[in-house]
Design an enzyme around this catalytic site. Sequence first.
Site, PDB file in Angstrom:
ATOM      1  CB  CYS A   1      22.820  10.171  27.019  1.00 42.46           C
ATOM      2  SG  CYS A   1      23.653   8.678  27.523  1.00 42.46           S
TER       3      CYS A   1
ATOM      4  N   GLY B   1      -9.692   5.247  31.863  1.00 46.50           N
ATOM      5  CA  GLY B   1      -8.405   4.557  31.794  1.00 46.50           C
ATOM      6  C   GLY B   1      -7.654   4.763  33.094  1.00 46.50           C
ATOM      7  NE  ARG B   2      -4.884  10.444  33.973  1.00 44.62           N
ATOM      8  CZ  ARG B   2      -3.792  10.792  33.260  1.00 44.62           C
ATOM      9  NH1 ARG B   2      -2.594  10.577  33.732  1.00 44.62           N
ATOM     10  NH2 ARG B   2      -3.916  11.372  32.078  1.00 44.62           N
TER      11      ARG B   2
ATOM     12  NE  ARG C   1       1.164  10.292  33.040  1.00 45.19           N
ATOM     13  CZ  ARG C   1       0.962  11.206  33.939  1.00 45.19           C
ATOM     14  NH1 ARG C   1       1.610  11.174  35.072  1.00 45.19           N
ATOM     15  NH2 ARG C   1       0.099  12.166  33.720  1.00 45.19           N
TER      16      ARG C   1
ATOM     17  CD  GLU D   1     -14.484   5.716  25.056  1.00 45.17           C
ATOM     18  OE1 GLU D   1     -13.603   6.602  25.046  1.00 45.17           O
ATOM     19  OE2 GLU D   1     -15.124   5.385  24.061  1.00 45.17           O
TER      20      GLU D   1
HETATM   21  N1  LLP Z   1     -11.322   7.655  25.634  1.00 44.08           N
HETATM   22  C1  LLP Z   1     -10.620   8.307  24.692  1.00 44.08           C
HETATM   23  C2  LLP Z   1     -11.216   8.527  23.369  1.00 44.08           C
HETATM   24  C3  LLP Z   1      -9.329   8.793  24.986  1.00 44.08           C
HETATM   25  O1  LLP Z   1      -8.632   9.450  24.067  1.00 44.08           O
HETATM   26  C4  LLP Z   1      -8.780   8.561  26.285  1.00 44.08           C
HETATM   27  C5  LLP Z   1      -7.431   9.034  26.623  1.00 44.08           C
HETATM   28  C6  LLP Z   1      -9.551   7.863  27.217  1.00 44.08           C
HETATM   29  C7  LLP Z   1     -10.825   7.431  26.864  1.00 44.08           C
HETATM   30  C8  LLP Z   1      -9.069   7.558  28.597  1.00 44.08           C
HETATM   31  O2  LLP Z   1      -8.809   8.720  29.321  1.00 44.08           O
HETATM   32  P1  LLP Z   1      -8.460   8.632  30.897  1.00 44.08           P
HETATM   33  O3  LLP Z   1      -9.669   8.101  31.599  1.00 44.08           O
HETATM   34  O4  LLP Z   1      -7.294   7.725  31.047  1.00 44.08           O
HETATM   35  O5  LLP Z   1      -8.139  10.032  31.251  1.00 44.08           O
HETATM   36  N2  LLP Z   1      -0.578   9.799  28.154  1.00 44.08           N
HETATM   37  C9  LLP Z   1      -1.301  10.815  28.886  1.00 44.08           C
HETATM   38  C10 LLP Z   1      -2.800  10.590  28.823  1.00 44.08           C
HETATM   39  C11 LLP Z   1      -3.346  10.520  27.416  1.00 44.08           C
HETATM   40  C12 LLP Z   1      -4.829  10.251  27.357  1.00 44.08           C
HETATM   41  C13 LLP Z   1      -5.271   9.999  25.960  1.00 44.08           C
HETATM   42  N3  LLP Z   1      -6.656   9.644  25.809  1.00 44.08           N
HETATM   43  C14 LLP Z   1      -0.791  10.855  30.319  1.00 44.08           C
HETATM   44  O6  LLP Z   1       0.120  10.093  30.658  1.00 44.08           O
HETATM   45  O7  LLP Z   1      -1.257  11.668  31.113  1.00 44.08           O
END
Ligand code: LLP
Length: 425
Positions: free
Chosen positions: A346, A277-278, A314, A275
């Site tokens: 602000c 994301g980033r 962020r 999974e």
């Molecule tokens: N799977 C689950 C169950 C998750 O909770 C997350 C991210 C991902 C996959 C994806 O993770 P990645 O591959 O993106 O690291 N807002 C924060 C990041 C929060 C991530 C939450 N969970 C930031 O801007 O750094």
Amino acid sequence: MNHFHYLNGELHAESVAISRIAARVGTPFYCYSTATLARHYTVFRDALAAAGLDATVCFACKANPNIAVIRTLAELGAGADVVSEGELRQALAAGVPPARIVFSGVGKTRHELEFAVAKGILQINVESEPELRLLSEVAAARGIRMPVSIRVNPDVDAGTHAKITTGKKENKFGIEWTRAREVYGLAAGLPGIEVVGVACHIGSQLTELEPFRDAFVRVRDLVAMLRADGIQIRRLDLGGGLGVPYEHESPPSPAAYAEVIRATLGDLNCRIIVEPGRLLVGNAGILVSKVIYVKEGATRTFLIVDAAMNDLMRPALYDAHHAIFPVAEPAAGSARIEVDVVGPVCETGDTFAKQRSLPPMRAGDLLVFGTAGAYGAAMSSTYNTRPLIPEVLVKDDDFAVVRARPSYEDMLALESLPDWFGHEG
Ligand code: LLP
């Protein structure tokens, strides 16, 4: 590697000049590159395949739920990892087949579970016993057994920012690793549940492989125990978390990550779900903004820009670093000055960078925040009644607005005055 580069003295996304988009849509806006999304996805998918893994890449939509972004990845074969009914609807609207969607999250409501079960998605990752019982009830009422992985919390330290680490036993996520076997026993006896796998996600923006390895070894041990108990485990959902370079980090390559999966879990005969994301969207997006004022403070120079903490949270939330660079290419060896880059909101937290070395900029100049494709637009808000900013997707020499800027009328239309104020006029 991304497709934002200077051409003829000006920053481009693929073959489109950023200034051209700015002239059309106004600033600030998010800009995503199709070629970069495609490259990140294919490199990651191919690394898993090269390690001999039967893997499905389910894009963690929370990083960037724009339906055009999800669609770009889905057309290449990606599935989706969603954490709410809203994200599930976005994934479906983007055309992701339900058979490639997993539903994660620690607090799914009955309504969300009913919606997911009705859509026939690939699996639900369950995080607690009450959720397991509720899901069983919901699925059994429809006469089906819902495919489930139980998210286990392997109690490893991901070595990342405290606000985005999830795999320690004091975090709210998953079933404590030491109790997992017992909870699987409960799941196996529930009428609406079909246990298919184990899920685990230990945190985000990981820059080392060791925490992954430690977690996967624990998953491996658990699979052995569950199989000994007669529970068939055929899928392993390993979450996301692989980091990207924002500043000086050098996170492991997809190939090295895939090798850790192969070495720890490759012989278990399981379909692997990941999974990310980033990793898929982070470097595929920038935030484009304009300098409103250059203000000489008592001790420093402030670059006041038209993007703010509500557009990109962020830095305020995690002290995160984002590269900042001008849209007009600075001449080689040109002067640099140290400035604080701040937004109009602000509060002092509305600071993108302190004492950042940048070429001198003037009011009206465009500048860009890099690596803003993940958790940028996704986390934005309307604080200070600032409309959410548009999102633009570039493909070769073409671009399209894939999320429009709402009007003030749109925003105000959601609010109303109660009757007790009486009616005027
Ligand atoms: N799977 C689950 C169950 C998750 O909770 C997350 C991210 C991902 C996959 C994806 O993770 P990645 O591959 O993106 O690291 N807002 C924060 C990041 C929060 C991530 C939450 N969970 C930031 O801007 O750094």
